[in-house]
Design a protein around this motif. Structure first.
Motif, PDB file in Angstrom:
ATOM      1  N   ALA A   1      -9.923  -4.356  -7.319  1.00  0.00           N
ATOM      2  CA  ALA A   1      -9.195  -4.940  -8.446  1.00  0.00           C
ATOM      3  C   ALA A   1      -8.460  -6.212  -8.055  1.00  0.00           C
ATOM      4  CB  ALA A   1      -8.213  -3.921  -9.014  1.00  0.00           C
ATOM      5  N   GLY A   2      -8.343  -6.479  -6.754  1.00  0.00           N
ATOM      6  CA  GLY A   2      -7.746  -7.729  -6.298  1.00  0.00           C
ATOM      7  C   GLY A   2      -6.318  -7.637  -5.828  1.00  0.00           C
ATOM      8  N   ILE A   3      -5.849  -6.450  -5.519  1.00  0.00           N
ATOM      9  CA  ILE A   3      -4.486  -6.309  -5.012  1.00  0.00           C
ATOM     10  C   ILE A   3      -4.416  -6.892  -3.604  1.00  0.00           C
ATOM     11  CG2 ILE A   3      -4.604  -4.049  -3.850  1.00  0.00           C
ATOM     12  CD1 ILE A   3      -2.072  -3.349  -5.621  1.00  0.00           C
ATOM     13  N   LYS A   4      -3.296  -7.521  -3.253  1.00  0.00           N
ATOM     14  CA  LYS A   4      -3.194  -8.189  -1.957  1.00  0.00           C
ATOM     15  C   LYS A   4      -2.852  -7.221  -0.836  1.00  0.00           C
ATOM     16  CE  LYS A   4      -2.082 -12.368  -1.282  1.00  0.00           C
ATOM     17  NZ  LYS A   4      -1.439 -13.692  -1.117  1.00  0.00           N
ATOM     18  N   ALA A   5      -2.009  -6.229  -1.124  1.00  0.00           N
ATOM     19  CA  ALA A   5      -1.631  -5.262  -0.093  1.00  0.00           C
ATOM     20  C   ALA A   5      -1.071  -4.018  -0.752  1.00  0.00           C
ATOM     21  CB  ALA A   5      -0.599  -5.863   0.862  1.00  0.00           C
ATOM     22  N   ILE A   6      -1.271  -2.878  -0.086  1.00  0.00           N
ATOM     23  CA  ILE A   6      -0.669  -1.610  -0.499  1.00  0.00           C
ATOM     24  C   ILE A   6       0.195  -1.119   0.647  1.00  0.00           C
ATOM     25  CG2 ILE A   6      -1.081   0.723  -1.343  1.00  0.00           C
ATOM     26  CD1 ILE A   6      -4.020  -0.207  -1.889  1.00  0.00           C
ATOM     27  N   TRP A   7       1.434  -0.779   0.336  1.00  0.00           N
ATOM     28  CA  TRP A   7       2.354  -0.233   1.340  1.00  0.00           C
ATOM     29  C   TRP A   7       2.818   1.144   0.881  1.00  0.00           C
ATOM     30  CZ3 TRP A   7       4.383  -5.458  -0.093  1.00  0.00           C
ATOM     31  CH2 TRP A   7       3.860  -6.466   0.736  1.00  0.00           C
ATOM     32  N   SER A   8       2.979   2.063   1.823  1.00  0.00           N
ATOM     33  CA  SER A   8       3.430   3.409   1.467  1.00  0.00           C
ATOM     34  C   SER A   8       4.374   3.935   2.534  1.00  0.00           C
ATOM     35  CB  SER A   8       2.236   4.356   1.322  1.00  0.00           C
ATOM     36  OG  SER A   8       1.610   4.573   2.578  1.00  0.00           O
ATOM     37  N   THR A   9       5.068   5.014   2.188  1.00  0.00           N
ATOM     38  CA  THR A   9       5.876   5.693   3.192  1.00  0.00           C
ATOM     39  C   THR A   9       4.948   6.496   4.106  1.00  0.00           C
ATOM     40  OG1 THR A   9       6.217   7.837   2.112  1.00  0.00           O
ATOM     41  CG2 THR A   9       7.623   5.998   1.390  1.00  0.00           C
ATOM     42  N   ASP A  10       5.531   7.059   5.170  1.00  0.00           N
ATOM     43  CA  ASP A  10       4.727   7.860   6.091  1.00  0.00           C
ATOM     44  C   ASP A  10       4.762   9.344   5.729  1.00  0.00           C
ATOM     45  OD1 ASP A  10       7.277   8.542   6.878  1.00  0.00           O
ATOM     46  OD2 ASP A  10       7.002   8.036   8.998  1.00  0.00           O
ATOM     47  N   SER A  11       5.005   9.654   4.448  1.00  0.00           N
ATOM     48  CA  SER A  11       4.918  11.051   4.017  1.00  0.00           C
ATOM     49  C   SER A  11       3.533  11.608   4.289  1.00  0.00           C
ATOM     50  CB  SER A  11       5.262  11.182   2.528  1.00  0.00           C
ATOM     51  OG  SER A  11       4.248  10.609   1.718  1.00  0.00           O
ATOM     52  N   ILE A  12       2.529  10.750   4.205  1.00  0.00           N
ATOM     53  CA  ILE A  12       1.139  11.104   4.510  1.00  0.00           C
ATOM     54  C   ILE A  12       0.607  10.058   5.485  1.00  0.00           C
ATOM     55  CG2 ILE A  12      -1.189  11.338   3.552  1.00  0.00           C
ATOM     56  CD1 ILE A  12       0.233  12.136   0.881  1.00  0.00           C
ATOM     57  N   ASP A  13      -0.068  10.524   6.515  1.00  0.00           N
ATOM     58  CA  ASP A  13      -0.591   9.604   7.525  1.00  0.00           C
ATOM     59  C   ASP A  13      -1.751   8.800   6.940  1.00  0.00           C
ATOM     60  OD1 ASP A  13      -0.237   8.599  10.045  1.00  0.00           O
ATOM     61  OD2 ASP A  13      -1.584  10.003  11.029  1.00  0.00           O
ATOM     62  N   HIS A  14      -1.581   7.481   6.865  1.00  0.00           N
ATOM     63  CA  HIS A  14      -2.586   6.607   6.248  1.00  0.00           C
ATOM     64  C   HIS A  14      -2.354   5.197   6.785  1.00  0.00           C
ATOM     65  CE1 HIS A  14      -4.394   4.123   3.005  1.00  0.00           C
ATOM     66  NE2 HIS A  14      -5.250   5.129   2.941  1.00  0.00           N
ATOM     67  N   PRO A  15      -3.390   4.349   6.855  1.00  0.00           N
ATOM     68  CA  PRO A  15      -3.199   2.980   7.349  1.00  0.00           C
ATOM     69  C   PRO A  15      -2.131   2.183   6.601  1.00  0.00           C
ATOM     70  CG  PRO A  15      -5.529   3.492   7.308  1.00  0.00           C
ATOM     71  CD  PRO A  15      -4.833   4.653   6.668  1.00  0.00           C
ATOM     72  N   SER A  16      -1.856   2.532   5.345  1.00  0.00           N
ATOM     73  CA  SER A  16      -0.828   1.813   4.583  1.00  0.00           C
ATOM     74  C   SER A  16       0.587   2.315   4.868  1.00  0.00           C
ATOM     75  CB  SER A  16      -1.103   1.960   3.073  1.00  0.00           C
ATOM     76  OG  SER A  16      -0.909   3.307   2.651  1.00  0.00           O
ATOM     77  N   SER A  17       0.718   3.366   5.668  1.00  0.00           N
ATOM     78  CA  SER A  17       2.015   4.042   5.852  1.00  0.00           C
ATOM     79  C   SER A  17       2.892   3.273   6.838  1.00  0.00           C
ATOM     80  CB  SER A  17       1.796   5.468   6.361  1.00  0.00           C
ATOM     81  OG  SER A  17       0.958   6.180   5.496  1.00  0.00           O
ATOM     82  N   CYS A  18       3.708   2.385   6.312  1.00  0.00           N
ATOM     83  CA  CYS A  18       4.532   1.519   7.156  1.00  0.00           C
ATOM     84  C   CYS A  18       6.027   1.641   6.849  1.00  0.00           C
ATOM     85  CB  CYS A  18       4.084   0.073   7.001  1.00  0.00           C
ATOM     86  SG  CYS A  18       4.155  -0.536   5.306  1.00  0.00           S
ATOM     87  N   ILE A  19       6.397   2.589   5.985  1.00  0.00           N
ATOM     88  CA  ILE A  19       7.804   2.775   5.616  1.00  0.00           C
ATOM     89  C   ILE A  19       8.219   4.170   6.081  1.00  0.00           C
ATOM     90  CG2 ILE A  19       9.488   2.763   3.739  1.00  0.00           C
ATOM     91  CD1 ILE A  19       7.475   1.114   2.087  1.00  0.00           C
TER      92      ILE A  19
ATOM     93  N   SER B   1      -5.206   0.104 -10.084  1.00  0.00           N
ATOM     94  CA  SER B   1      -6.260  -0.873 -10.350  1.00  0.00           C
ATOM     95  C   SER B   1      -6.180  -1.403 -11.773  1.00  0.00           C
ATOM     96  CB  SER B   1      -7.641  -0.251 -10.090  1.00  0.00           C
ATOM     97  OG  SER B   1      -7.873   0.855 -10.927  1.00  0.00           O
ATOM     98  N   LYS B   2      -5.846  -0.539 -12.730  1.00  0.00           N
ATOM     99  CA  LYS B   2      -5.687  -1.002 -14.117  1.00  0.00           C
ATOM    100  C   LYS B   2      -4.538  -2.008 -14.211  1.00  0.00           C
ATOM    101  CE  LYS B   2      -7.274   0.043 -17.602  1.00  0.00           C
ATOM    102  NZ  LYS B   2      -8.279  -0.598 -18.505  1.00  0.00           N
ATOM    103  N   ALA B   3      -3.402  -1.679 -13.604  1.00  0.00           N
ATOM    104  CA  ALA B   3      -2.248  -2.583 -13.643  1.00  0.00           C
ATOM    105  C   ALA B   3      -2.567  -3.913 -12.969  1.00  0.00           C
ATOM    106  CB  ALA B   3      -1.047  -1.921 -12.970  1.00  0.00           C
ATOM    107  N   THR B   4      -3.281  -3.854 -11.858  1.00  0.00           N
ATOM    108  CA  THR B   4      -3.621  -5.087 -11.138  1.00  0.00           C
ATOM    109  C   THR B   4      -4.521  -5.981 -11.989  1.00  0.00           C
ATOM    110  OG1 THR B   4      -3.446  -3.957  -9.008  1.00  0.00           O
ATOM    111  CG2 THR B   4      -4.692  -6.012  -9.045  1.00  0.00           C
ATOM    112  N   GLY B   5      -5.522  -5.395 -12.620  1.00  0.00           N
ATOM    113  CA  GLY B   5      -6.407  -6.182 -13.474  1.00  0.00           C
ATOM    114  C   GLY B   5      -5.676  -6.817 -14.638  1.00  0.00           C
TER     115      GLY B   5
END
Length: 291
Positions: free
Chosen positions: A259-277, A225-229
């Motif tokens: 903070a206004g980020i458009k999207a968050i993507w993550s690996t599936d190391s942890i099950d989460h809605p962002s886990s698409c890699i 969030s700091k980086a995005t701002g």
């Protein structure tokens, strides 16, 4: 060979089993009202079992791993391998104050006593150069998700600027930049507490292309969030984030989105809605080498 999967990592373990063409059994878990865990495995096991579980929210999981690995050996397993894409307790590698437990060393020895092999992805290591310094076994294998992250980003963007939020992130950011051909910069970060982060962006034109923040994990969300701002203040309009491990503790995800980020993507190391890699290809290739 048999894959044993804890329920919270079942989908990912099934993809890994399909890659390896080996059978999978789900570990049965029951939690008693007092918080104790009952772990039940298949009554007969082959000589080699692979136990799959990421170690986010680790305290209960570590006890259940202890019960699982010990029981597997009692049931005939001669070789027990742990696939833990997210590996906990790795950041505390020294005692910062007198009397503090050095958890990396303690948990590393525990895991080494239970498993013959351990595979993880982008562990949070500070002062050591190889994972076997923390987990003293022959096959303590640290993989990196940069290849699959780069492939994913190349499908999303023709051109982008990568931002590493601190010096530790440069190892991942530079690797992804090399694979994608994208430019990258590294910010200067000073963490003053669990949720207090100061950051300075390098001088750069952030307005002419998408900016993608790359980090190994999102925990409190304050770094992202700091980086995005700061990026928005410097003229960036399209800011995204790619993280290896989507921990998202407490209000982290909401804080990042605010903070206004458009999207968050993550690996599936942890099950989460962002886990698409997915990581099953990476993990399967490494398992084939050691088995």
């Amino acid at each position: 060979m048999l894959i044993l999967a804890f329920p919270d990592y079942l989908k990912q373990a099934q993809r890994l089993a399909n890659r390896l063409a080996v059978p999978l059994e789900e570990i049965s878990l029951h939690h008693f009202p007092d918080g104790e865990s009952l772990v039940r495995l298949p009554a007969a096991l082959p000589e080699h079992v692979i136990i799959c579980r990421s170690l986010n929210q680790p305290n209960d999981k570590l006890i259940e791993l202890l019960l699982c690995a010990t029981t597997a050996r009692e049931l005939g397993a001669k070789r027990v391998t742990l696939v833990a894409p997210y590996l906990s307790y790795m950041r505390q590698d020294i005692a910062n104050h007198p009397g503090e437990a050095v958890s990396q060393r303690i948990i590393g020895k525990l895991l080494a006593s239970l498993f013959d092999d351990l595979l993880t992805v982008d562990p949070h290591l500070h002062r050591i150069s190889s994972l076997d310094q923390a987990i003293p076994i022959k096959n303590a294998i640290s993989l990196t998700a940069t290849e699959v992250m780069a492939e994913f980003l190349s499908q999303q963007f023709q051109s982008a600027m990568l931002l590493g939020p601190d010096s530790e992130s440069e190892q991942w950011v530079s690797s992804i930049a090399k694979k994608t051909g994208f430019d990258y910069v590294i910010a200067d970060k000073n963490r003053q507490g669990d949720k207090q982060v100061e950051m300075i962006l390098p001088e750069c034109d952030y307005s002419d292309k998408p900016v993608i923040i790359i980090d190994d994990m999102a925990s409190t969300g304050r770094t992202l969030s700091k980086a995005t701002g700061l990026l928005h203040a410097q003229g960036a309009t399209d800011v995204y984030a790619v993280v290896t491990h989507a921990l998202f503790c407490g209000d982290a995800e909401a804080h990042i989105l605010e903070a206004g980020i458009k999207a968050i993507w993550s690996t599936d190391s942890i099950d989460h809605p962002s886990s698409c890699i997915p990581l099953d290809g990476l993990l399967a290739a490494a398992l084939k080498v050691i088995t």
